[in-house]
Design an enzyme around this catalytic site. Sequence first.
Site, PDB file in Angstrom:
ATOM      1  N   SER A 133       0.863  -1.174   0.000  1.00  0.00           N
ATOM      2  CA  SER A 133       0.000   0.000   0.000  1.00  0.00           C
ATOM      3  C   SER A 133       0.902   1.227   0.000  1.00  0.00           C
ATOM      4  CB  SER A 133      -0.880   0.013   1.259  1.00  0.00           C
ATOM      5  OG  SER A 133      -1.495   1.269   1.456  1.00  0.00           O
ATOM      6  N   TYR A 146      -1.569  -0.420  10.677  1.00  0.00           N
ATOM      7  CA  TYR A 146      -1.659  -0.813   9.275  1.00  0.00           C
ATOM      8  C   TYR A 146      -0.387  -0.449   8.528  1.00  0.00           C
ATOM      9  CZ  TYR A 146      -3.387  -1.096   4.478  1.00  0.00           C
ATOM     10  OH  TYR A 146      -3.546  -1.396   3.143  1.00  0.00           O
TER      11      TYR A 146
END
Length: 234
Positions: A133, A146
């Site tokens: 990501s 995350y």
Amino acid sequence: MELAGKIAVVTGVSRGIGLATVEALLEKGAKVAGWGRTAPELQHENFHLFECDVRRADSVQLAYKQTVEQLGGHVSVLVNNAGLGRSAKLEEQSLDDWHLMFDTNVHGLFYCTRLVVPGMKEMEEGHIINISSIAGTTGVEEMSGYCATKHAVRGISHSLYKEVREYGVKVTCIYPGSVQTNFFDNIDSVTANENMMRPEDIAATILHALESHPNYHHVDIEVRPLMPKGKRQK
């Protein structure tokens, strides 16, 4: 890589990027094994779902065993797509959510990858795609857990490609910006919208990397929506 007839494993296939990738691989003639807890709404003679919780090493081991036995051969492609995020300030992050993210995004990737690498090295061909990501390249407020997992995915990818490149095996790490998926269902501050990238865009990027010349290696691919806030108002 010529994908027709090759065994490809994709994790997290129920919807979003995983499902779009499965569909793209099937169009190329691959035999696709979906490792996941939920079956997608997809019927195809070359798609096989093997129930699997990537957070558990024993579940991944069983899915791998069933895949090679039923599909008949080594895995040529692994797309580590399964992942999730939970937002919170670091001091407010629940222990359960912290462990859920690491168990899925990092440990799951490790459990899956370690099983397919020996066969790829034996064949002197293979490609592992890790979906990280943009959060794997920077810090994001209230997403420390995350971000930590996606930084880990980047570190694993960079280390692994150096271990396997001389065997003809590729490792590609993709860093998407915002994509129209259910990822944002659990992120209160963001709602999926039409200005985000489409899952099929990411799947097309994956196919491009997979079908490249054997001596041409995409190590890192960063992709973002061109106009994340839509067209400017005149």
